[in-house]
Write an enzyme that holds these catalytic residues in place. Structure first.
Site, PDB file in Angstrom:
ATOM      1  CG  ASN A  10      23.259  -1.673  26.149  1.00  0.00           C
ATOM      2  OD1 ASN A  10      22.623  -1.101  25.370  1.00  0.00           O
ATOM      3  ND2 ASN A  10      23.345  -3.191  26.039  1.00  0.00           N
ATOM      4  CE  LYS A  12      20.547  -4.332  28.426  1.00  0.00           C
ATOM      5  NZ  LYS A  12      20.335  -5.593  29.094  1.00  0.00           N
ATOM      6  CG  HIS A 102      24.408  -6.861  25.062  1.00  0.00           C
ATOM      7  ND1 HIS A 102      23.470  -7.808  25.497  1.00  0.00           N
ATOM      8  CD2 HIS A 102      24.657  -6.028  26.176  1.00  0.00           C
ATOM      9  CE1 HIS A 102      23.019  -7.504  26.793  1.00  0.00           C
ATOM     10  NE2 HIS A 102      23.702  -6.338  27.261  1.00  0.00           N
ATOM     11  CD  GLU A 104      19.865  -7.825  26.402  1.00  0.00           C
ATOM     12  OE1 GLU A 104      19.905  -6.758  25.917  1.00  0.00           O
ATOM     13  OE2 GLU A 104      19.786  -7.985  27.831  1.00  0.00           O
ATOM     14  CD  GLU A 174      26.844  -6.456  29.997  1.00  0.00           C
ATOM     15  OE1 GLU A 174      26.389  -5.419  30.661  1.00  0.00           O
ATOM     16  OE2 GLU A 174      26.226  -6.965  29.091  1.00  0.00           O
ATOM     17  N   GLY A 180      19.449  -7.792  34.287  1.00  0.00           N
ATOM     18  CA  GLY A 180      18.049  -7.519  34.324  1.00  0.00           C
ATOM     19  C   GLY A 180      17.402  -8.048  35.350  1.00  0.00           C
TER      20      GLY A 180
HETATM   21  P1  13P Z   1      20.914  -4.409  33.587  1.00  0.00           P
HETATM   22  O1  13P Z   1      21.922  -3.434  34.301  1.00  0.00           O
HETATM   23  O2  13P Z   1      19.627  -3.874  33.301  1.00  0.00           O
HETATM   24  O3  13P Z   1      21.099  -5.595  34.490  1.00  0.00           O
HETATM   25  O4  13P Z   1      21.313  -4.682  32.106  1.00  0.00           O
HETATM   26  C1  13P Z   1      22.758  -4.971  32.089  1.00  0.00           C
HETATM   27  C2  13P Z   1      23.358  -4.945  30.727  1.00  0.00           C
HETATM   28  O5  13P Z   1      23.091  -5.827  29.883  1.00  0.00           O
HETATM   29  C3  13P Z   1      24.422  -3.771  30.174  1.00  0.00           C
HETATM   30  O6  13P Z   1      24.541  -4.169  28.766  1.00  0.00           O
END
Ligand code: 13P
Length: 259
Positions: A10, A12, A102, A104, A174, A180
């Site tokens: 992903n 983003k 997701h 976010e 997740e 992150g």
């Molecule tokens: P990270 O791998 O950067 O922690 O992000 C995970 C994520 O949100 C994948 O959708």
């Protein structure tokens, strides 16, 4: 029936369409050098909408086996929904997958489980496999309510679904506190929730759906922890953020079976 592991990147809101082309090219070369077997571990990337046409052109012209998809999709067919993208637009761009729900999107755009379930159903009906996200915030985990919380999301998102459809999707667990942050869930923590998701699917939709649904883990997954995560019984892959922007790291993760 064995489930094919899926390594999903992903991106983003990173990479413009020129950078996307370079990243996919580098990924393809690195996987090629490692003689990656795509039948053993599927690899998919999820660039921003504006990159997808360029990725499609590259994948088609070089006959790459890397799959790709979008990071969101509308639950509506078409019409006055400014800024939204429909499933048929993604189908035309050759997307095999789409991420929905997701954390976010839930946090910054107020998406609810009901809406996420509708998006997933819409995508699946058009032949695009949804990667349906769920996961708890830190307070929920600290209160020891993470399993209950995630199963509540699963129940709400799959409300009214048929077993056959449930068996064809991908769920990504997740934990929000691991995204992150560099704080990866321990393999046992990840397995606890992924196992609970599969058990709930079995209970509600039957053993067939539970056997075929793929459950991914996401949250600071990287080359150093992928092998242990993938060794867990109910983890069928990873949804990777940061490390998917580094082709060497992402390709190394796809090769976890050789670690
Ligand atoms: P990270 O791998 O950067 O922690 O992000 C995970 C994520 O949100 C994948 O959708």
């Amino acid at each position: 029936m064995a489930r094919t592991p899926l390594l999903a990147g992903n991106w983003k809101m990173n990479m413009d369409h020129l950078e996307a082309t370079h990243l996919v090219q580098k990924l393809a070369w690195t996987l090629g050098d490692a003689q990656h077997d795509f039948n053993r571990v599927e690899v998919a990337v999820f660039p921003p909408f504006t990159d997808i046409r360029s990725v499609q052109t590259l994948v088609d012209s070089d006959e790459l086996k890397i799959a790709y998809g979008a990071q969101d999709v509308s639950a509506q067919d078409n019409g006055a929904f400014t800024g939204d993208i429909s499933v048929s637009m993604l189908t035309k761009l050759g997307c095999s997958y789409v991420i929905v729900g997701h954390s976010e999107r839930r946090q910054y755009h107020g998406e609810t489980d009901t809406e996420v379930g509708a998006k997933a159903a819409k995508a699946l009906a058009a032949g695009i496999v949804p990667v349906i996200c769920c996961g708890e915030a830190l307070e929920v985990r600290e209160a020891g309510k993470h399993v209950e919380h995630v199963l509540g999301q699963i129940d709400a998102m799959f409300s009214g679904w048929e077993a056959d459809a449930v068996g064809r999707v991908v769920v990504a667990y997740e934990p929000i506190w691991a995204i992150g942050t560099g704080k990866v869930a321990t393999p046992a923590d990840a397995q606890e929730v992924c196992g609970a998701i599969r058990a709930r699917i079995s209970e509600r939709f039957g053993a067939g759906a539970a056997e075929s649904i793929r459950v991914l883990y996401g949250g600071s997954a990287k080359p150093g922890n992928i092998k242990e995560l993938m060794a867990q019984r109910d983890i069928d892959g990873a949804l990777v953020g940061g490390a998917s922007l580094k082709p060497e790291d992402f390709a190394a993760m796809a090769e976890y079976q050789k670690m």
